[in-house]
Design a protein around this motif. Structure first.
Motif, PDB file in Angstrom:
ATOM      1  N   THR A 187       0.715  -1.147   0.063  1.00 30.31           N
ATOM      2  CA  THR A 187       0.077  -0.006  -0.086  1.00 30.31           C
ATOM      3  C   THR A 187       0.952   1.279  -0.097  1.00 30.31           C
ATOM      4  N   THR A 188       1.970   1.130   0.785  1.00 32.35           N
ATOM      5  CA  THR A 188       2.919   2.364   0.711  1.00 32.35           C
ATOM      6  C   THR A 188       3.646   2.407  -0.587  1.00 32.35           C
ATOM      7  N   LEU A 189       3.937   1.381  -1.158  1.00 35.36           N
ATOM      8  CA  LEU A 189       4.743   1.301  -2.311  1.00 35.36           C
ATOM      9  C   LEU A 189       4.008   2.160  -3.363  1.00 35.36           C
ATOM     10  N   LYS A 190       2.614   1.688  -3.439  1.00 39.15           N
ATOM     11  CA  LYS A 190       1.892   2.501  -4.500  1.00 39.15           C
ATOM     12  C   LYS A 190       1.514   3.941  -4.303  1.00 39.15           C
ATOM     13  N   LYS A 191       1.643   4.037  -2.914  1.00 37.39           N
ATOM     14  CA  LYS A 191       1.347   5.529  -2.589  1.00 37.39           C
ATOM     15  C   LYS A 191       2.359   6.446  -3.167  1.00 37.39           C
ATOM     16  N   TYR A 192       3.694   6.082  -2.715  1.00 39.40           N
ATOM     17  CA  TYR A 192       4.773   6.589  -3.277  1.00 39.40           C
ATOM     18  C   TYR A 192       5.199   6.721  -4.745  1.00 39.40           C
ATOM     19  N   THR A 193       4.738   5.636  -5.271  1.00 42.14           N
ATOM     20  CA  THR A 193       4.885   5.397  -6.693  1.00 42.14           C
ATOM     21  C   THR A 193       3.945   6.532  -7.540  1.00 42.14           C
ATOM     22  N   GLU A 194       2.903   6.817  -6.982  1.00 39.97           N
ATOM     23  CA  GLU A 194       1.951   7.903  -7.427  1.00 39.97           C
ATOM     24  C   GLU A 194       2.707   9.254  -7.224  1.00 39.97           C
ATOM     25  N   LYS A 195       3.255   9.239  -5.979  1.00 34.97           N
ATOM     26  CA  LYS A 195       3.779  10.691  -5.752  1.00 34.97           C
ATOM     27  C   LYS A 195       5.002  10.972  -6.318  1.00 34.97           C
ATOM     28  N   PHE A 196       5.866   9.924  -6.507  1.00 35.47           N
ATOM     29  CA  PHE A 196       7.187  10.370  -7.022  1.00 35.47           C
ATOM     30  C   PHE A 196       7.292  10.159  -8.581  1.00 35.47           C
ATOM     31  N   ASP A 197       6.591   9.017  -8.880  1.00 41.21           N
ATOM     32  CA  ASP A 197       6.613   8.713 -10.279  1.00 41.21           C
ATOM     33  C   ASP A 197       5.355   8.686 -11.246  1.00 41.21           C
ATOM     34  N   GLY A 198       4.505   9.462 -10.403  1.00 39.86           N
ATOM     35  CA  GLY A 198       3.262   9.954 -11.402  1.00 39.86           C
ATOM     36  C   GLY A 198       2.631   8.836 -12.015  1.00 39.86           C
ATOM     37  N   VAL A 199       2.350   7.647 -11.334  1.00 39.24           N
ATOM     38  CA  VAL A 199       1.643   6.608 -12.130  1.00 39.24           C
ATOM     39  C   VAL A 199       1.035   5.711 -11.078  1.00 39.24           C
ATOM     40  N   SER A 200      -0.166   5.369 -11.212  1.00 40.16           N
ATOM     41  CA  SER A 200      -0.900   4.540 -10.259  1.00 40.16           C
ATOM     42  C   SER A 200      -0.837   3.074 -10.823  1.00 40.16           C
ATOM     43  N   LEU A 201      -0.437   1.974 -10.043  1.00 47.59           N
ATOM     44  CA  LEU A 201      -0.149   0.764 -10.524  1.00 47.59           C
ATOM     45  C   LEU A 201      -0.876  -0.264  -9.840  1.00 47.59           C
ATOM     46  N   ASP A 202      -1.562  -1.254 -10.770  1.00 45.12           N
ATOM     47  CA  ASP A 202      -2.563  -2.214 -10.537  1.00 45.12           C
ATOM     48  C   ASP A 202      -1.465  -3.024  -9.488  1.00 45.12           C
ATOM     49  N   SER A 203      -0.436  -3.471 -10.382  1.00 45.14           N
ATOM     50  CA  SER A 203       0.505  -4.542  -9.704  1.00 45.14           C
ATOM     51  C   SER A 203       2.009  -4.017 -10.117  1.00 45.14           C
ATOM     52  N   ILE A 204       2.765  -4.266  -9.039  1.00 44.09           N
ATOM     53  CA  ILE A 204       4.155  -3.687  -9.208  1.00 44.09           C
ATOM     54  C   ILE A 204       5.027  -4.881  -9.621  1.00 44.09           C
ATOM     55  N   ILE A 205       4.446  -5.962 -10.017  1.00 44.95           N
ATOM     56  CA  ILE A 205       5.344  -7.237 -10.420  1.00 44.95           C
ATOM     57  C   ILE A 205       5.288  -7.215 -12.029  1.00 44.95           C
ATOM     58  N   THR A 206       6.419  -7.141 -12.438  1.00 42.05           N
ATOM     59  CA  THR A 206       6.519  -7.148 -14.082  1.00 42.05           C
ATOM     60  C   THR A 206       6.160  -8.701 -14.666  1.00 42.05           C
ATOM     61  N   SER A 207       5.294  -8.679 -15.641  1.00 44.70           N
ATOM     62  CA  SER A 207       5.008  -9.978 -15.789  1.00 44.70           C
ATOM     63  C   SER A 207       5.865 -10.646 -17.191  1.00 44.70           C
ATOM     64  N   GLU A 208       5.697 -11.729 -17.358  1.00 42.81           N
ATOM     65  CA  GLU A 208       6.134 -12.380 -18.759  1.00 42.81           C
ATOM     66  C   GLU A 208       6.028 -11.547 -19.945  1.00 42.81           C
ATOM     67  N   GLN A 209       4.670 -11.191 -19.886  1.00 49.39           N
ATOM     68  CA  GLN A 209       4.245 -10.515 -21.139  1.00 49.39           C
ATOM     69  C   GLN A 209       5.034  -9.118 -21.163  1.00 49.39           C
ATOM     70  N   GLU A 210       5.116  -8.730 -20.296  1.00 48.66           N
ATOM     71  CA  GLU A 210       5.944  -7.298 -20.266  1.00 48.66           C
ATOM     72  C   GLU A 210       7.489  -7.489 -20.871  1.00 48.66           C
ATOM     73  N   ILE A 211       7.924  -8.702 -20.268  1.00 48.58           N
ATOM     74  CA  ILE A 211       9.304  -8.877 -20.864  1.00 48.58           C
ATOM     75  C   ILE A 211       9.415  -9.288 -22.025  1.00 48.58           C
ATOM     76  N   GLU A 212       8.525 -10.022 -22.717  1.00 48.79           N
ATOM     77  CA  GLU A 212       8.376 -10.408 -24.130  1.00 48.79           C
ATOM     78  C   GLU A 212       8.255  -8.927 -25.015  1.00 48.79           C
ATOM     79  N   GLU A 213       7.359  -8.198 -24.588  1.00 49.26           N
ATOM     80  CA  GLU A 213       6.934  -7.046 -25.396  1.00 49.26           C
ATOM     81  C   GLU A 213       8.493  -5.879 -25.308  1.00 49.26           C
ATOM     82  N   ALA A 214       9.160  -5.894 -24.203  1.00 46.63           N
ATOM     83  CA  ALA A 214      10.254  -5.114 -24.120  1.00 46.63           C
ATOM     84  C   ALA A 214      11.435  -5.636 -25.117  1.00 46.63           C
ATOM     85  N   THR A 215      11.582  -7.149 -25.052  1.00 49.06           N
ATOM     86  CA  THR A 215      12.681  -7.783 -25.733  1.00 49.06           C
ATOM     87  C   THR A 215      12.492  -7.292 -27.280  1.00 49.06           C
TER      88      THR A 215
END
Length: 428
Positions: free
Chosen positions: A43-71
């Motif tokens: 909950t705190t990680l989500k709060k400060y990610t919104e404050k400092f990085d300007g984005v609200s995340l549903d999940s902080i875990i990087t998915s396999e799909q995201e890695i495939e897209e990045a590759t």
């Protein structure tokens, strides 16, 4: 850049002052976030990610799909460059492996030392204006060679909630499976305490801004080890008339573009070279995409003229630079007199950028003068040295009496008894 001519030794501390905030300036903010993460986790990680990085995340875990897209988004040219760098880093760090040290200190007394990997390590990878995917190579490669069981990687997301593709590609290439979209103080706190998603670790590695640096130092209060105090980047170049002013200027700017709190210094016995480098810095600065950042860093930076080589060597050791380029005719003198430096680069064709990326040495280095007592990251950074001993019946008879005498002199009777009982059993 500020020019300083032949400073008195009594003024060196002020001349060599770095543009960094103290721990006290930042500590209160860090402690507040640490306590919140310890209590409220994700909950705190989500709060400060919104404050400092300007984005609200549903999940902080990087998915396999995201890695495939990045590759798929990383060019083949960059993939080839990363692979070349990875190969060189592996070669250099594998060469650092050492054998077991074993010796018989007395007849029947066998002692040896072996190394074991740190089981759980955290890797912090800066994102922001300069996504340092190269740092993954510098940390994950030796961690893997050392045999660390669990690698946890944290890196801040952009305003779209994504980690830079090159960071994800490189992490995957290095076998890092646990990648989290968290940055700054909150990332260090998460790896310190563990959260619902992020495992706690035993040691945290990686560079960062001054807030990350202080956060790592605060983590040590909670029983976590860190690689070193590694904050804003810095470079000192030693050059004389044998150096190419354009090369020197490019090296100074290569560090200046890291961040507004970076610092670069040129030390020389040649006023002619200093003036030439100053002009080159001005010319090259205008051509840089990150010139606004580099310009502010240059304001923190200095051109220092000294009378002779001996004074130059002493001044540089007093500063203890993170990166130290030696580009002078009297090369051997300065190489043999280096006492304090994170990494040393020698000659006209050895830019600091080589160590940052692909020569094979590690670029995670002590800054802010900590090279006086810290080493840069190396294979041993991911390992612990453990001692073993085995004493035979003859061995305890060889050293037993000395142990008894010393234990009794310190008033530790139980220590003495542990030996006395064994000696008596052998006598019987």
């Amino acid at each position: 850049m500020k020019k300083i001519y032949n400073p008195n030794k009594s003024d060196w501390s002020s001349v060599l002052e770095r543009p960094t905030q103290t721990v006290a300036d930042i500590e209160e903010t860090v402690e507040t976030i640490f306590k919140e993460v310890q209590s409220n986790g994700n909950t705190t990680l989500k709060k400060y990610t919104e404050k400092f990085d300007g984005v609200s995340l549903d999940s902080i875990i990087t998915s396999e799909q995201e890695i495939e897209e990045a590759t798929s988004q990383v060019s083949q040219q960059l993939k080839d460059a990363i692979q070349l760098a990875k190969n060189n880093i592996e070669v250099f760090h594998k060469a650092q492996k050492t054998d077991k040290v074993e010796v018989e200190t007395a007849s029947g007394v066998q002692c040896w030392q072996e190394k074991r990997p740190i089981q759980k390590v955290g890797l912090y990878i800066p994102g922001g204006t300069a996504p340092l995917f190269s740092t993954i190579l510098m940390l994950a490669v030796p961690a893997t060679i050392a045999g660390c069981e669990e690698l946890v990687l944290c890196s801040p997301p952009n305003n779209e909630g994504k980690i830079n593709p090159a960071i994800l590609y490189t992490a995957n290439l290095c076998g890092v499976k646990k990648i989290f979209k968290v940055g700054g103080i909150q990332a260090i706190a998460a790896m310190t305490f563990g959260t619902e998603s992020i495992p706690g670790v035993y040691k945290i590695f990686g560079p960062g801004n001054q807030y990350v640096t202080v956060a790592k130092q605060i983590a040590t209060k909670y029983g976590i080890s860190i690689d070193m105090p590694a904050g804003p980047s810095e470079l000192l170049v030693l050059a004389d008339d044998s150096a190419n002013p354009a090369f020197v200027a490019s090296d100074l700017l290569s560090q200046a573009e890291h961040g507004v709190d970076s610092q670069v210094i040129l030390v020389s016995t040649s006023e002619k070279l200093i003036n030439a480098v100053e002009k080159e810095v001005e010319r090259q600065l205008d051509e840089l995409p990150r010139k606004d950042i580099a310009k502010k860093a240059i304001e923190n930076s200095k051109l220092i003229l000294v009378e002779n080589d001996a004074i130059a060597a002493e001044l540089i050791n007093e500063y203890g630079p993170e990166h130290y380029i030696i580009c002078v005719e009297n090369e051997e003198f300065f190489v043999s007199n280096v006492q304090n430096a994170g990494s040393v680069f020698i000659g006209n064709y050895t830019p600091e950028s080589a160590g940052d990326y692909a020569s094979g040495t590690n670029h995670t280095l002590p800054t802010n003068g900590y090279s006086k007592q810290y080493s840069g990251v190396n294979l041993d950074s991911f390992m612990k040295s453990m001692t073993f001993q085995k004493i035979s019946e003859r061995g305890i008879q060889e050293i037993g009496e000395a142990i008894e005498i010393m234990a009794e002199a310190e008033g530790l009777q139980a220590h003495k008894n542990a030996v006395t009982l064994r000696l008596k059993s052998l006598n019987n």
